[in-house]
Design an enzyme around this catalytic site. Structure first.
Site, short mmCIF file in Angstrom:
data_model
loop_
_atom_site.label_atom_id
_atom_site.label_comp_id
_atom_site.label_asym_id
_atom_site.label_seq_id
_atom_site.Cartn_x
_atom_site.Cartn_y
_atom_site.Cartn_z
N VAL A 65 0.81 -1.22 0.00
CA VAL A 65 0.00 0.00 0.00
C VAL A 65 0.84 1.27 0.00
O VAL A 65 0.32 2.36 -0.21
CB VAL A 65 -0.98 0.03 1.20
CG1 VAL A 65 -2.06 -1.03 1.04
CG2 VAL A 65 -0.24 -0.12 2.52
N ASN A 91 -7.18 -0.45 6.22
CA ASN A 91 -6.76 -1.06 7.48
C ASN A 91 -5.26 -1.34 7.54
O ASN A 91 -4.71 -1.46 8.64
CB ASN A 91 -7.53 -2.38 7.68
CG ASN A 91 -7.00 -3.18 8.86
OD1 ASN A 91 -7.17 -2.78 10.01
ND2 ASN A 91 -6.34 -4.29 8.57
N SER A 143 -6.69 4.73 15.44
CA SER A 143 -6.29 4.14 16.72
C SER A 143 -6.53 5.17 17.81
O SER A 143 -6.51 6.38 17.56
CB SER A 143 -4.79 3.78 16.69
OG SER A 143 -4.31 3.46 17.99
N TYR A 156 4.00 6.41 14.94
CA TYR A 156 2.73 5.69 14.83
C TYR A 156 1.55 6.59 15.20
O TYR A 156 0.57 6.69 14.46
CB TYR A 156 2.75 4.45 15.73
CG TYR A 156 1.50 3.62 15.64
CD1 TYR A 156 1.34 2.69 14.62
CD2 TYR A 156 0.47 3.75 16.57
CE1 TYR A 156 0.18 1.92 14.52
CE2 TYR A 156 -0.68 2.99 16.49
CZ TYR A 156 -0.82 2.07 15.47
OH TYR A 156 -1.97 1.32 15.38
N ALA A 157 1.64 7.24 16.35
CA ALA A 157 0.53 8.07 16.82
C ALA A 157 0.32 9.28 15.92
O ALA A 157 -0.82 9.69 15.68
CB ALA A 157 0.76 8.51 18.26
N LYS A 160 -1.56 8.03 12.88
CA LYS A 160 -2.97 7.75 13.17
C LYS A 160 -3.75 9.04 13.45
O LYS A 160 -4.93 9.14 13.09
CB LYS A 160 -3.07 6.79 14.36
CG LYS A 160 -2.58 5.38 14.05
CD LYS A 160 -3.36 4.73 12.92
CE LYS A 160 -2.98 3.28 12.72
NZ LYS A 160 -3.75 2.62 11.65
N ILE A 189 -6.40 -4.25 21.23
CA ILE A 189 -7.04 -5.37 20.56
C ILE A 189 -6.03 -6.52 20.46
O ILE A 189 -4.85 -6.30 20.18
CB ILE A 189 -7.52 -4.98 19.14
CG1 ILE A 189 -8.36 -3.70 19.18
CG2 ILE A 189 -8.29 -6.13 18.50
CD1 ILE A 189 -9.65 -3.80 19.97
#
Length: 260
Positions: A65, A91, A143, A156-157, A160, A189
């Site tokens: 992707v 996703n 997230s 990462y944050a 997101k 999760i």
């Protein structure tokens, strides 16, 4: 009894396992034809075969992707197979907990390219077909880390958090075409992302996690989520049950962000 997604075509990225696989299964169970994509060819093939064995209509497409050409080929495969795209589930993602002292420019760009840029690339490629759908829906998987700060989550944050606002911008720009865009923000999760190094306990099974989040109430529902817990909200946002919902973020976190 008619299924909620009968006659529709869905494209799900990162569908070889975890939330993506659970979402692909749930959408297909509701009548959608689902193109499952992932960069992990072997695991993807096994996952798709498993759903086909259950009588569900799916196809697999290996896709990076972060590569617009690979994304274009993935979209072309869905259209070649079924002639349309009605639902897009962005996703695909990678986890990252690199402290800023070790966070190189190249690694920063790599995390953002997969976790943020890819959603734009896939939406752009699918947009001509979503415009033709009478019920186009985009669901971006964000997230809770895109809503709250967390240690060692700079890349990462940030990705997101950007995805959350990209979702709002998609809702504004695509709304005139009847396309809805929403985000789901999962909390803790039980997926491969939560695994620690090989040979060590799963993060959610460690004493410190159990104490902080379950025993002392940081997680009001007293358990980590399952991929299936996220698949239901994704289905809701993909279906006509949410026809007047766009530009929103549905938090699926067992109450984590309700605490302090």
């Amino acid at each position: 009894m008619s299924k909620r997604l009968s006659g529709r075509v869905a494209l799900v990225t990162g569908a070889a396992r975890g939330i993506g696989l659970a979402a692909a299964k749930r959408l297909a169970e509701e009548g959608a034809k689902v193109l499952m994509s992932d960069i992990d060819a072997d695991v993807l093939a096994e996952a798709a075969a498993g759903l086909e064995a259950q009588g569900l209509i799916v196809q697999a497409a290996v896709c990076d992707v972060a590569d617009p050409q690979s994304v274009a080929a993935m979209v072309d495969k869905a259209v070649a197979a079924w002639g349309r795209i009605d639902i897009l589930i962005n996703n695909a993602a990678i986890s990252d907990d690199t402290p800023i002292e070790q966070l190189s420019d190249a690694h920063w760009r790599h995390v953002l390219s997969i976790n943020l840029d890819s959603a734009l690339h896939v939406a752009k490629a699918a947009l001509p077909y979503l415009k033709q759908s009478p019920s186009g829906s985009i669901v971006n998987i964000a997230s809770v880390q895109g809503i709250r700060g967390q240690p060692h989550a700079m890349a990462y944050a940030t990705a997101k958090g950007g995805l959350v606002n990209l979702t709002r911008c998609m809702a504004v720009d695509f709304g005139p075409f009847g396309i809805r865009a929403n985000a789901v923000a999962p909390g803790y999760i039980d997926t491969r992302m939560a695994e620690q190094k090989l040979g060590t306990p799963h993060e959610h099974q460690t004493d410190w996690f159990q104490d902080i989040y379950f025993k002392y109430g940081r997680m009001p529902l007293r358990r980590a989520g399952k991929p299936q817990d996220v698949a239901g909200p994704i289905l809701f946002l993909a279906s006509d049950d949410s026809l007047y919902v766009t530009g929103t973020v549905l938090v699926v976190d067992g109450g984590f962000t309700a605490t302090y």
